[in-house]
Enzyme design. Structure first.
Site, PDB file in Angstrom:
ATOM      1  N   LEU A 215      36.229  31.361  40.274  1.00 56.08           N
ATOM      2  CA  LEU A 215      37.446  30.578  40.450  1.00 56.08           C
ATOM      3  C   LEU A 215      38.221  30.439  39.147  1.00 56.08           C
ATOM      4  O   LEU A 215      39.456  30.499  39.132  1.00 56.08           O
ATOM      5  CB  LEU A 215      37.099  29.198  41.016  1.00 56.08           C
ATOM      6  CG  LEU A 215      38.282  28.299  41.410  1.00 56.08           C
ATOM      7  CD1 LEU A 215      39.117  28.963  42.488  1.00 56.08           C
ATOM      8  CD2 LEU A 215      37.779  26.941  41.870  1.00 56.08           C
ATOM      9  N   CYS A 216      37.519  30.280  38.033  1.00 58.45           N
ATOM     10  CA  CYS A 216      38.200  30.124  36.744  1.00 58.45           C
ATOM     11  C   CYS A 216      38.988  31.381  36.382  1.00 58.45           C
ATOM     12  O   CYS A 216      40.054  31.310  35.758  1.00 58.45           O
ATOM     13  CB  CYS A 216      37.196  29.789  35.642  1.00 58.45           C
ATOM     14  SG  CYS A 216      35.886  31.016  35.437  1.00 58.45           S
TER      15      CYS A 216
END
Length: 450
Positions: A215-216
């Site tokens: 996600l980052c």
């Protein structure tokens, strides 16, 4: 005798000439128990019942191959309908078939094209059919693109096995499963003899995990066009969805795909990323791996050959797993996948889960999902206490999930489970309830009186 009848008889003799050469004479590669006979072809054509599961890229090839080999009693089951994107490789379909049942269109085409073929279509999910349906077939050949569906089918064939009084397998109850799979330029074919050789559950770690992105990365430092699509799918859709908060993103909806494509292009331009295309967008949304028609043809040919060998005993079948790779040249390798003695599907013994005595039900649930020995998706857990069924946790039914959610936080000893207790687990990956015996990792005596 009319000229037409004479020509028809001559055609039939020529049509099966090469297959008769295989079935009516012996050779160096024949199975030790093979007895050449003209009756074998009659069995293949008029008695042997084959089930093809899946009418996609592999299924179309399998249906064509088996029908041309002489098999007439072929059934094919598939719940999908035809899409435009199918037409480049699923050659039994035409543009006018878009929106229609894959299984029905495939059967209509083959029955019309191949004289004598009596294929039957079933437009439904495999789970819609009961054990009586599957029990009628001599061989099942699988061309699925879903691991969950494969596992369910594997479990169904295992549930049909019968055992003698001495717990030995009654081999007359074995329905062989020939399984094929493709992924781009790679593929595999395998022969599974339920209860005798390694099954789908025995080799779950052979299947690659679904590709995901951190996600980052997709939120802060996208580097690939897939990152841009994934960002819109995971983050931007929830914030800006023009169809309302309750609308679920549908990879088969052209409007949804077009919206995601447009937003992904904007994000890609912002970060200097190229090659965001409509096709790539749809592929990321649906987790599609581009199909290669020649891979499908090669794997289907291998599977059809194994079906022919199993039905006729003319040659020893594959032992038992073949990998195929055309990414760099052509490479193939066959090896013997080994049967797991503790397999959750085919071991014919009570499964054991080792767990700490102070563990919570959540620990059991997580272990059922994460442990490769079980690898379940949304298991429902029940048990029997004092002769009565007790529901511990069911995630698939909202009303029951809400009532049993608190049990996840409780220690297993609080909800009536003890060392040696058995839990009953149901899941989408298996048609049958799985019985699992709990074994405390600490030194506790089994209390059989409870």
């Amino acid at each position: 005798m009319a000229t037409g009848e004479i020509q028809s008889q001559e055609y039939q003799q020529r049509r099966w000439l090469n297959i008769r050469k295989v079935l009516e004479r012996s050779g160096p590669f024949c199975h030790p128990d093979f007895e050449p006979s003209a009756e074998i072809l009659d069995f293949l054509m008029n008695s042997c019942k084959i089930l093809i599961v899946g009418a996609g890229g592999l299924g179309c090839e399998l249906l064509k191959d088996l029908a041309l080999m002489g098999f007439k009693k072929i059934h094919i089951i598939d719940m999908d309908t035809i899409e435009l994107s199918n037409l480049n490789r699923q050659f039994l379909f035409r543009k006018t078939d878009i929106g229609l049942s894959k299984a029905k269109c495939a059967v209509e085409f083959v029955n019309k094209r191949i004289p004598g073929c009596e294929a039957i279509a079933h437009h439904c999910a495999i789970q819609d059919m009961d054990d009586g349906f599957y029990r009628q077939f001599h061989i099942v050949v699988c061309g699925l693109d879903s691991i969950i569906a494969r596992r369910w089918l594997n479990g169904m064939l295992m549930s049909l096995l019968q055992y003698n009084d001495d717990r030995s397998l009654d081999q007359s109850s074995v329905i062989p499963l020939v399984d094929g799979g493709t992924e781009g330029f790679k593929g595999n074919a395998r022969v599974i003899l339920p209860g005798m050789s390694a099954c789908i559950e025995c080799t779950l770690d052979f299947y690659p995990p679904q590709k995901t992105f951190p996600l980052c990365t997709i939120a802060n430092t996208p580097r690939l066009p897939e990152h841009c699509v994934e960002y819109v799918k995971v983050i931007q859709w929830a914030k800006e969805n023009p169809w309302g908060e309750s609308t679920v993103l549908d990879g088969d909806n052209p409007q949804h795909v077009a919206w995601v494509y447009e937003k992904a292009q904007e994000r890609a331009m912002k970060h200097g990323i190229a090659n965001v295309t409509y096709r790539l967008t749809q592929g990321v949304l649906k987790n599609i791996i581009p199909a290669v028609a020649s891979t499908n043809a090669a794997i289907a040919a291998a599977c059809a050959t194994e079906v022919f060998k199993l039905a006729s005993s003319c040659c020893a079948n594959m032992n038992n797993y073949m990998v195929f790779n055309m990414a760099e040249g052509v490479y193939t390798y066959t090896f013997n996948a080994e049967k797991r003695p503790d397999c959750v599907a085919c071991s014919n013994t009570t499964r054991v889960m080792e767990i700490e005595a102070n563990a919570t039900l959540q620990t059991i649930y997580d272990k059922l999902c994460d442990d490769v020995a079980f690898a379940m998706k949304r298991p429902g857990i029940t048990t029997v206490i004092n002769g009565r069924n007790k529901t511990l946790y069911i995630s698939s039914i909202k009303s029951i999930e809400e009532k049993t959610r608190d049990n996840l936080k409780k220690r297993i000893t609080e909800i009536g489970l003890y060392n040696g207790a058995e839990i009953l687990v149901a899941d989408v990956t298996t048609p049958s309830t799985v019985t699992i015996k709990l074994k405390f990792s600490e030194n506790y005596d089994v209390d059989m009186s409870r």
